[in-house]
Motif scaffolding. Structure first.
Motif, PDB file in Angstrom:
ATOM      1  N   GLN A  37       0.843  -1.196   0.000  1.00  0.00           N
ATOM      2  CA  GLN A  37       0.000   0.000   0.000  1.00  0.00           C
ATOM      3  C   GLN A  37       0.874   1.241   0.000  1.00  0.00           C
ATOM      4  O   GLN A  37       1.981   1.229   0.535  1.00  0.00           O
ATOM      5  CB  GLN A  37      -0.875   0.045   1.262  1.00  0.00           C
ATOM      6  N   ASN A  38       0.336   2.323  -0.575  1.00  0.00           N
ATOM      7  CA  ASN A  38       1.023   3.597  -0.420  1.00  0.00           C
ATOM      8  C   ASN A  38       0.698   4.136   0.971  1.00  0.00           C
ATOM      9  O   ASN A  38      -0.084   3.542   1.723  1.00  0.00           O
ATOM     10  CB  ASN A  38       0.658   4.579  -1.545  1.00  0.00           C
ATOM     11  N   MET A  39       1.284   5.260   1.333  1.00  0.00           N
ATOM     12  CA  MET A  39       1.110   5.777   2.685  1.00  0.00           C
ATOM     13  C   MET A  39      -0.281   6.372   2.908  1.00  0.00           C
ATOM     14  O   MET A  39      -0.642   6.706   4.028  1.00  0.00           O
ATOM     15  CB  MET A  39       2.214   6.786   3.022  1.00  0.00           C
ATOM     16  N   GLN A  40      -1.095   6.456   1.860  1.00  0.00           N
ATOM     17  CA  GLN A  40      -2.480   6.897   1.997  1.00  0.00           C
ATOM     18  C   GLN A  40      -3.411   5.701   2.218  1.00  0.00           C
ATOM     19  O   GLN A  40      -4.625   5.873   2.343  1.00  0.00           O
ATOM     20  CB  GLN A  40      -2.936   7.684   0.758  1.00  0.00           C
ATOM     21  N   GLU A  42      -3.883   3.151   0.056  1.00  0.00           N
ATOM     22  CA  GLU A  42      -4.394   2.565  -1.194  1.00  0.00           C
ATOM     23  C   GLU A  42      -3.589   1.315  -1.542  1.00  0.00           C
ATOM     24  O   GLU A  42      -2.364   1.355  -1.533  1.00  0.00           O
ATOM     25  CB  GLU A  42      -4.283   3.568  -2.340  1.00  0.00           C
ATOM     26  N   LEU A  44      -1.809  -1.034  -3.909  1.00  0.00           N
ATOM     27  CA  LEU A  44      -1.200  -0.906  -5.235  1.00  0.00           C
ATOM     28  C   LEU A  44      -0.811  -2.260  -5.811  1.00  0.00           C
ATOM     29  O   LEU A  44      -0.741  -2.421  -7.020  1.00  0.00           O
ATOM     30  CB  LEU A  44       0.028  -0.006  -5.163  1.00  0.00           C
ATOM     31  N   LEU A  61       6.071   0.375  -9.419  1.00  0.00           N
ATOM     32  CA  LEU A  61       5.818   1.332  -8.340  1.00  0.00           C
ATOM     33  C   LEU A  61       6.840   2.470  -8.383  1.00  0.00           C
ATOM     34  O   LEU A  61       8.017   2.245  -8.638  1.00  0.00           O
ATOM     35  CB  LEU A  61       5.884   0.634  -6.980  1.00  0.00           C
ATOM     36  N   GLY A  64       9.504   5.928  -3.496  1.00  0.00           N
ATOM     37  CA  GLY A  64       8.805   6.462  -2.333  1.00  0.00           C
ATOM     38  C   GLY A  64       8.673   5.437  -1.234  1.00  0.00           C
ATOM     39  O   GLY A  64       9.257   4.355  -1.278  1.00  0.00           O
ATOM     40  N   TYR A  66       6.380   2.922   1.157  1.00  0.00           N
ATOM     41  CA  TYR A  66       5.206   2.059   1.059  1.00  0.00           C
ATOM     42  C   TYR A  66       5.077   1.241   2.333  1.00  0.00           C
ATOM     43  O   TYR A  66       6.017   1.137   3.119  1.00  0.00           O
ATOM     44  CB  TYR A  66       5.335   1.108  -0.146  1.00  0.00           C
ATOM     45  N   LYS A  80       7.603  -1.215   6.683  1.00  0.00           N
ATOM     46  CA  LYS A  80       7.793  -0.125   5.731  1.00  0.00           C
ATOM     47  C   LYS A  80       8.791  -0.550   4.667  1.00  0.00           C
ATOM     48  O   LYS A  80       9.743  -1.260   4.947  1.00  0.00           O
ATOM     49  CB  LYS A  80       8.296   1.132   6.442  1.00  0.00           C
TER      50      LYS A  80
END
Length: 85
Positions: A37-40, A42, A44, A61, A64, A66, A80
Motif C-alpha cells: 500500500q502507499n502511505m495513503q 491505497e 497498489l 511502483l 517512495g 510504502y 515499511k
C-alpha cells in the motif's frame, strides 16, 4: 495460577530495503496474502503466495515509501518499504 499457551508469531524477512525492481519476502508460515500500500492506504499490489518464499516485481511502483502487509493464518505483519530508483 493459570497456564498460558504462547503461540509463536511467524517471523519474516523482506529484502532488499530500499528496493528497486524486485522484493523478496521469506516467512516462517505460508502467507495467505501480501499487500503493498502507499502511505495513503491505497492497495497498489496484492498477491497470494503458496510458499514461504515470494518474489514480487515492484518495478511498476514509483520511488517512495510504502507499507507491506503480510497476512498469515495466525498473524498480520506490517513493514515499511522504501523504493529507490
Amino acid at each position: 495460577s493459570g497456564v498460558f499457551n504462547q503461540i509463536p508469531l511467524a517471523d519474516f524477512k523482506m529484502y532488499p530495503n530500499p528496493a528497486n525492481q524486485n522484493l523478496h519476502i521469506i516467512t516462517s508460515e505460508i502467507p495467505s496474502n501480501i499487500v503493498i500500500q502507499n502511505m495513503q492506504g491505497e492497495t497498489l499490489l496484492q498477491t497470494k503466495s503458496e510458499t514461504t518464499s515470494s518474489q514480487l516485481d515492484i518495478s511498476s511502483l514509483a520511488q517512495g515509501l510504502y507499507l507491506v502487509e503480510i497476512n498469515t493464518e495466525k498473524s498480520k505483519f506490517f513493514q515499511k518499504l522504501f523504493i529507490n530508483r
